[in-house]
Design a protein around this motif. Structure first.
Motif, mmCIF file in Angstrom:
data_model
loop_
_atom_site.group_PDB
_atom_site.id
_atom_site.type_symbol
_atom_site.label_atom_id
_atom_site.label_comp_id
_atom_site.label_asym_id
_atom_site.label_seq_id
_atom_site.Cartn_x
_atom_site.Cartn_y
_atom_site.Cartn_z
ATOM 1 N N VAL A 24 0.839 -1.196 0.000
ATOM 2 C CA VAL A 24 0.000 0.000 0.000
ATOM 3 C C VAL A 24 0.872 1.244 0.000
ATOM 4 C CG1 VAL A 24 -1.679 1.319 1.361
ATOM 5 C CG2 VAL A 24 -1.904 -1.168 1.153
ATOM 6 N N ARG A 25 1.959 1.174 0.774
ATOM 7 C CA ARG A 25 2.867 2.318 0.888
ATOM 8 C C ARG A 25 4.269 1.824 1.135
ATOM 9 N NH1 ARG A 25 4.302 5.643 5.661
ATOM 10 N NH2 ARG A 25 2.979 4.217 6.866
ATOM 11 N N LEU A 34 13.419 2.029 5.370
ATOM 12 C CA LEU A 34 12.304 1.830 4.451
ATOM 13 C C LEU A 34 11.053 1.534 5.257
ATOM 14 C CD1 LEU A 34 11.468 1.595 1.425
ATOM 15 C CD2 LEU A 34 11.769 -0.886 1.680
ATOM 16 N N ILE A 35 10.040 2.358 5.083
ATOM 17 C CA ILE A 35 8.782 2.222 5.809
ATOM 18 C C ILE A 35 7.767 1.576 4.870
ATOM 19 C CG2 ILE A 35 6.972 3.450 7.059
ATOM 20 C CD1 ILE A 35 9.112 5.732 7.409
ATOM 21 N N VAL A 36 7.236 0.426 5.279
ATOM 22 C CA VAL A 36 6.368 -0.361 4.404
ATOM 23 C C VAL A 36 5.031 -0.629 5.095
ATOM 24 C CG1 VAL A 36 6.113 -2.496 3.086
ATOM 25 C CG2 VAL A 36 8.381 -1.467 3.355
ATOM 26 N N GLU A 37 3.949 -0.410 4.362
ATOM 27 C CA GLU A 37 2.606 -0.749 4.835
ATOM 28 C C GLU A 37 2.021 -1.805 3.912
ATOM 29 O OE1 GLU A 37 -1.868 1.172 5.391
ATOM 30 O OE2 GLU A 37 -0.150 2.498 5.057
ATOM 31 N N PRO A 38 1.888 -3.038 4.370
ATOM 32 C CA PRO A 38 1.284 -4.073 3.539
ATOM 33 C C PRO A 38 -0.239 -3.940 3.521
ATOM 34 C CG PRO A 38 1.825 -4.994 5.671
ATOM 35 C CD PRO A 38 2.315 -3.570 5.682
ATOM 36 N N ALA A 39 -0.854 -4.481 2.503
ATOM 37 C CA ALA A 39 -2.304 -4.468 2.421
ATOM 38 C C ALA A 39 -2.912 -5.443 3.428
ATOM 39 C CB ALA A 39 -2.751 -4.842 1.006
ATOM 40 N N ALA A 40 -4.144 -5.185 3.822
ATOM 41 C CA ALA A 40 -4.876 -6.146 4.633
ATOM 42 C C ALA A 40 -5.055 -7.437 3.847
ATOM 43 C CB ALA A 40 -6.234 -5.576 5.029
ATOM 44 N N GLU A 41 -5.060 -8.550 4.549
ATOM 45 C CA GLU A 41 -5.228 -9.883 3.969
ATOM 46 C C GLU A 41 -4.060 -10.294 3.074
ATOM 47 O OE1 GLU A 41 -9.073 -10.247 2.158
ATOM 48 O OE2 GLU A 41 -10.131 -9.651 3.980
ATOM 49 N N SER A 42 -2.898 -9.706 3.316
ATOM 50 C CA SER A 42 -1.684 -10.117 2.604
ATOM 51 C C SER A 42 -0.999 -11.230 3.393
ATOM 52 C CB SER A 42 -0.735 -8.927 2.420
ATOM 53 O OG SER A 42 -0.441 -8.320 3.670
ATOM 54 N N ASN A 56 0.357 -13.119 -1.834
ATOM 55 C CA ASN A 56 0.166 -11.708 -2.164
ATOM 56 C C ASN A 56 0.842 -10.751 -1.194
ATOM 57 O OD1 ASN A 56 -1.509 -12.220 0.003
ATOM 58 N ND2 ASN A 56 -3.244 -11.044 -0.787
ATOM 59 N N GLY A 57 1.851 -11.211 -0.470
ATOM 60 C CA GLY A 57 2.558 -10.323 0.440
ATOM 61 C C GLY A 57 3.578 -9.467 -0.295
ATOM 62 N N PRO A 58 3.816 -8.238 0.171
ATOM 63 C CA PRO A 58 4.870 -7.415 -0.435
ATOM 64 C C PRO A 58 6.250 -7.882 -0.003
ATOM 65 C CG PRO A 58 3.832 -6.227 1.360
ATOM 66 C CD PRO A 58 3.077 -7.513 1.212
ATOM 67 N N ALA A 59 7.134 -8.065 -0.977
ATOM 68 C CA ALA A 59 8.518 -8.458 -0.704
ATOM 69 C C ALA A 59 9.418 -7.746 -1.699
ATOM 70 C CB ALA A 59 8.684 -9.967 -0.814
ATOM 71 N N ARG A 181 -5.621 -7.686 9.123
ATOM 72 C CA ARG A 181 -5.973 -6.293 9.406
ATOM 73 C C ARG A 181 -5.275 -5.338 8.449
ATOM 74 N NH1 ARG A 181 -2.508 -2.810 12.844
ATOM 75 N NH2 ARG A 181 -0.501 -3.827 13.232
ATOM 76 N N ALA A 182 -5.786 -4.110 8.405
ATOM 77 C CA ALA A 182 -5.126 -3.022 7.697
ATOM 78 C C ALA A 182 -4.364 -2.169 8.698
ATOM 79 C CB ALA A 182 -6.158 -2.179 6.959
ATOM 80 N N GLY A 183 -3.391 -1.413 8.212
ATOM 81 C CA GLY A 183 -2.724 -0.428 9.043
ATOM 82 C C GLY A 183 -1.386 -0.825 9.639
ATOM 83 N N LEU A 184 -0.906 -2.042 9.381
ATOM 84 C CA LEU A 184 0.420 -2.411 9.870
ATOM 85 C C LEU A 184 1.489 -1.591 9.147
ATOM 86 C CD1 LEU A 184 2.484 -4.250 11.366
ATOM 87 C CD2 LEU A 184 2.305 -5.827 9.426
#
Length: 204
Positions: A24-25, A34-42, A56-59, A181-184
């Motif tokens: 997401v960010r 590096l500041i990373v915000e993964p999407a919910a349900e990743s 579907n996780g960001p890597a 969740r969202a917002g991590l």
């Protein structure tokens, strides 16, 4: 006796990696973190026990050739069920290893998931690691992937020894997921590469 590891000699710039599933960010902080915000349900998981496939996780991934090691460091601030961060080693969607810290059932857990068509999972509680800097080290030598981790400058802990085909092309780097969740937000503080570990155990 503590095992001595060769420190990675090459800091990797965040721009060296390519995103698998962009977050997401993702933005660079004032100190180069590096500041990373993964999407919910990743998440990354394949079949075992739960029956689903999540890929579907960001890597942020860069090549991990045989004979090399990679370290990923991050600040440990996980609060939601299954929040997770660490290092991902990936050959393809059916062959990968993720290792790091995950919040599971209200407790921080150091562990790894090794996937070869089906995922497995092993964990050990590390509540004392909360709010500190964690480093995960993945080392590729011959037909093996050695996973170690430590908090701050404490001794390395062996997390996993897993097979990895020496002919396979693998990539590795920082990952984070938020399955429920969202917002991590995860702050990665370092990414380094160097020579593979020369030994699995300390010399006596």
């Amino acid at each position: 006796m503590e095992i001595e590891l060769v420190p990675p000699s090459e800091p990797l710039d965040w721009a060296r990696g390519g995103w698998l599933c962009p977050p997401v960010r993702a933005e660079e902080g004032p100190g180069g973190e590096l500041i990373v915000e993964p999407a919910a349900e990743s998440d990354f998981w394949r079949r075992t026990s739960y029956g689903f496939v999540h890929d579907n996780g960001p890597a942020l991934l860069a090549p991990l050739p045989v004979g090399s090691a990679m370290e990923v460091s991050f600040r440990l601030d996980l609060t939601g069920q299954f929040d997770q961060a660490g290092a991902l080693v990936r050959v393809d969607e059916r062959t990968w290893t993720k290792a790091g810290v995950e919040m599971s059932d209200g407790e921080l857990q150091l562990g790894a998931v090794v996937t070869r068509e089906f995922s497995d999972w092993s964990v050990a509680p590390v509540p004392e690691w909360s709010s500190r800097q964690v480093t995960v080290r993945v080392s590729r030598a011959g037909d093996a992937l050695t996973v170690r981790a430590r908090v701050d400058d404490e001794p390395w802990r062996l997390v996993r020894l897993a097979p990895l085909d020496p002919a396979a092309e693998a990539t590795a780097g920082p990952f984070c997921c938020a399955p429920v969740r969202a917002g991590l937000t995860v702050v990665f503080t370092g990414w380094r590469q160097g020579p593979a570990d020369t030994a699995l155990h300390p010399e006596h």
